[in-house]
Design a protein around this motif. Structure first.
Motif, mmCIF file in Angstrom:
data_model
loop_
_atom_site.group_PDB
_atom_site.id
_atom_site.type_symbol
_atom_site.label_atom_id
_atom_site.label_comp_id
_atom_site.label_asym_id
_atom_site.label_seq_id
_atom_site.Cartn_x
_atom_site.Cartn_y
_atom_site.Cartn_z
ATOM 1 N N SER A 114 0.862 -1.576 0.456
ATOM 2 C CA SER A 114 -0.266 -0.059 -0.112
ATOM 3 C C SER A 114 0.656 1.745 0.137
ATOM 4 O O SER A 114 1.283 0.965 0.566
ATOM 5 N N ASN A 115 0.644 2.109 -1.015
ATOM 6 C CA ASN A 115 1.470 2.995 -1.637
ATOM 7 C C ASN A 115 0.891 4.305 -1.010
ATOM 8 O O ASN A 115 0.400 4.668 -2.156
ATOM 9 N N MET A 116 0.618 5.009 0.501
ATOM 10 C CA MET A 116 0.030 6.145 0.496
ATOM 11 C C MET A 116 1.231 7.412 0.925
ATOM 12 O O MET A 116 0.059 7.527 0.883
ATOM 13 N N LYS A 117 2.208 7.235 -0.129
ATOM 14 C CA LYS A 117 2.710 8.450 0.019
ATOM 15 C C LYS A 117 1.456 9.633 0.493
ATOM 16 O O LYS A 117 1.863 10.288 0.779
ATOM 17 N N ASP A 118 1.829 9.784 -1.500
ATOM 18 C CA ASP A 118 0.713 11.184 -1.450
ATOM 19 C C ASP A 118 -0.618 11.442 -1.593
ATOM 20 O O ASP A 118 -1.608 12.212 -1.228
ATOM 21 N N MET A 119 -1.623 10.232 -0.506
ATOM 22 C CA MET A 119 -2.819 10.125 0.227
ATOM 23 C C MET A 119 -3.272 11.049 0.799
ATOM 24 O O MET A 119 -2.295 11.549 2.019
ATOM 25 N N LYS A 120 -4.486 11.156 0.965
ATOM 26 C CA LYS A 120 -4.693 12.118 1.695
ATOM 27 C C LYS A 120 -5.761 11.663 3.328
ATOM 28 O O LYS A 120 -5.691 10.778 3.229
ATOM 29 N N ALA A 121 -5.632 12.612 4.221
ATOM 30 C CA ALA A 121 -6.844 11.860 5.619
ATOM 31 C C ALA A 121 -7.672 10.796 4.411
ATOM 32 O O ALA A 121 -8.345 11.228 3.296
ATOM 33 N N ILE A 122 -8.521 9.705 5.303
ATOM 34 C CA ILE A 122 -9.174 8.678 5.519
ATOM 35 C C ILE A 122 -10.777 9.443 5.835
ATOM 36 O O ILE A 122 -10.517 9.498 7.400
ATOM 37 N N ARG A 123 -11.634 9.441 6.083
ATOM 38 C CA ARG A 123 -12.900 9.817 6.266
ATOM 39 C C ARG A 123 -13.273 8.666 7.431
ATOM 40 O O ARG A 123 -12.571 7.612 7.261
ATOM 41 N N GLN A 124 -13.802 9.265 8.566
ATOM 42 C CA GLN A 124 -14.381 7.994 9.587
ATOM 43 C C GLN A 124 -14.935 6.693 9.450
ATOM 44 O O GLN A 124 -14.854 5.999 9.314
ATOM 45 N N ALA A 125 -15.846 7.458 7.981
ATOM 46 C CA ALA A 125 -16.729 6.102 7.718
ATOM 47 C C ALA A 125 -15.666 5.157 6.714
ATOM 48 O O ALA A 125 -16.683 3.968 6.481
ATOM 49 N N ASP A 126 -15.233 5.437 6.168
ATOM 50 C CA ASP A 126 -13.801 4.601 5.574
ATOM 51 C C ASP A 126 -13.017 3.753 6.277
ATOM 52 O O ASP A 126 -12.995 2.527 6.228
ATOM 53 N N GLN A 127 -12.651 4.374 7.495
ATOM 54 C CA GLN A 127 -11.806 3.863 8.396
ATOM 55 C C GLN A 127 -12.874 2.309 8.307
ATOM 56 O O GLN A 127 -12.522 1.367 9.074
ATOM 57 N N ASP A 128 -13.829 2.867 9.087
ATOM 58 C CA ASP A 128 -15.077 1.801 9.603
ATOM 59 C C ASP A 128 -15.140 0.925 8.401
ATOM 60 O O ASP A 128 -15.505 -0.690 9.160
ATOM 61 N N TRP A 129 -15.523 1.052 7.610
ATOM 62 C CA TRP A 129 -15.301 0.651 6.432
ATOM 63 C C TRP A 129 -14.523 -0.958 6.175
ATOM 64 O O TRP A 129 -14.347 -1.914 6.097
ATOM 65 N N SER A 130 -12.847 -0.013 6.435
ATOM 66 C CA SER A 130 -12.295 -0.761 6.214
ATOM 67 C C SER A 130 -12.409 -1.817 7.150
ATOM 68 O O SER A 130 -11.631 -3.049 6.833
ATOM 69 N N VAL A 131 -12.624 -1.496 8.740
ATOM 70 C CA VAL A 131 -12.430 -2.639 9.621
ATOM 71 C C VAL A 131 -13.132 -4.131 9.411
ATOM 72 O O VAL A 131 -13.166 -5.033 9.410
ATOM 73 N N ASN A 132 -14.518 -3.168 9.103
ATOM 74 C CA ASN A 132 -15.557 -3.947 9.301
ATOM 75 C C ASN A 132 -16.050 -5.006 7.984
ATOM 76 O O ASN A 132 -16.846 -5.972 8.259
ATOM 77 N N GLU A 133 -15.564 -4.293 6.748
ATOM 78 C CA GLU A 133 -16.214 -4.943 5.365
ATOM 79 C C GLU A 133 -15.123 -5.235 4.598
ATOM 80 O O GLU A 133 -14.676 -6.808 4.175
ATOM 81 N N TRP A 134 -14.021 -4.445 4.173
ATOM 82 C CA TRP A 134 -12.672 -5.099 3.863
ATOM 83 C C TRP A 134 -11.450 -5.686 4.443
ATOM 84 O O TRP A 134 -12.471 -6.919 3.963
ATOM 85 N N LEU A 135 -11.661 -5.465 5.816
ATOM 86 C CA LEU A 135 -10.985 -6.370 6.358
ATOM 87 C C LEU A 135 -11.408 -7.649 6.131
ATOM 88 O O LEU A 135 -10.234 -9.176 5.876
ATOM 89 N N PRO A 136 -12.669 -8.599 6.390
ATOM 90 C CA PRO A 136 -12.972 -9.297 6.391
ATOM 91 C C PRO A 136 -12.555 -10.137 5.054
ATOM 92 O O PRO A 136 -12.000 -11.651 4.795
ATOM 93 N N LEU A 137 -12.952 -9.359 3.167
ATOM 94 C CA LEU A 137 -12.573 -9.655 2.597
ATOM 95 C C LEU A 137 -10.852 -9.838 2.188
ATOM 96 O O LEU A 137 -10.461 -10.928 1.898
#
Length: 131
Positions: A54-77
């Protein structure tokens, strides 16, 4: 080999190294963030890749809803993949760093493979390419 090319993110694969590289470009809204992360999982599964960068060098903020989605929806995948190593290149953006720190504190305990953080692409690649 370029697999996904959008203004907010690109996904490249190097099948001979079993490597997927997800590179973020600036800010991604919720739809874009989720599209890129979902596509990366699908591509990794399709090619049976075992290393993720994951190259996040130029990435900006991640919304809280997307952080929650990452943990709850994306991580199991992500956990259904056979990833052996995950390297993350830290963003220059302080807000992204705070979001990633919060998110990874929830994700990391659920992972069985090594996760390492890097400042630059070469260091991350060197670590990922070592067995």
């Amino acid at each position: 080999m370029l697999q996904f090319d959008k203004p907010f993110a690109t996904i490249e694969i190097e099948p001979e190294k079993s490597l997927l590289i997800l590179t973020w470009h600036g800010f991604a809204n919720s739809e874009e963030f989720r599209e890129a992360r979902t596509a990366a999982v699908q591509i990794a599964r399709q090619y049976g890749l075992t290393k993720w960068l994951s190259n996040m060098k130029d990435m900006k903020a991640i919304r809280q809803a997307d952080q929650d989605w990452s943990v709850n929806e994306w991580l199991p995948l992500f956990q259904t993949l056979h990833i052996k190593k995950w390297g993350l290149i830290i963003s220059d953006d302080m807000f992204n760093q705070m979001a990633m720190s919060s998110m990874m504190s929830k994700i990391r305990p659920k992972l069985t493979h090594p996760v390492e953080y890097f400042q630059d692409l070469n260091a991350a690649r060197n670590w990922l390419e070592r067995d």
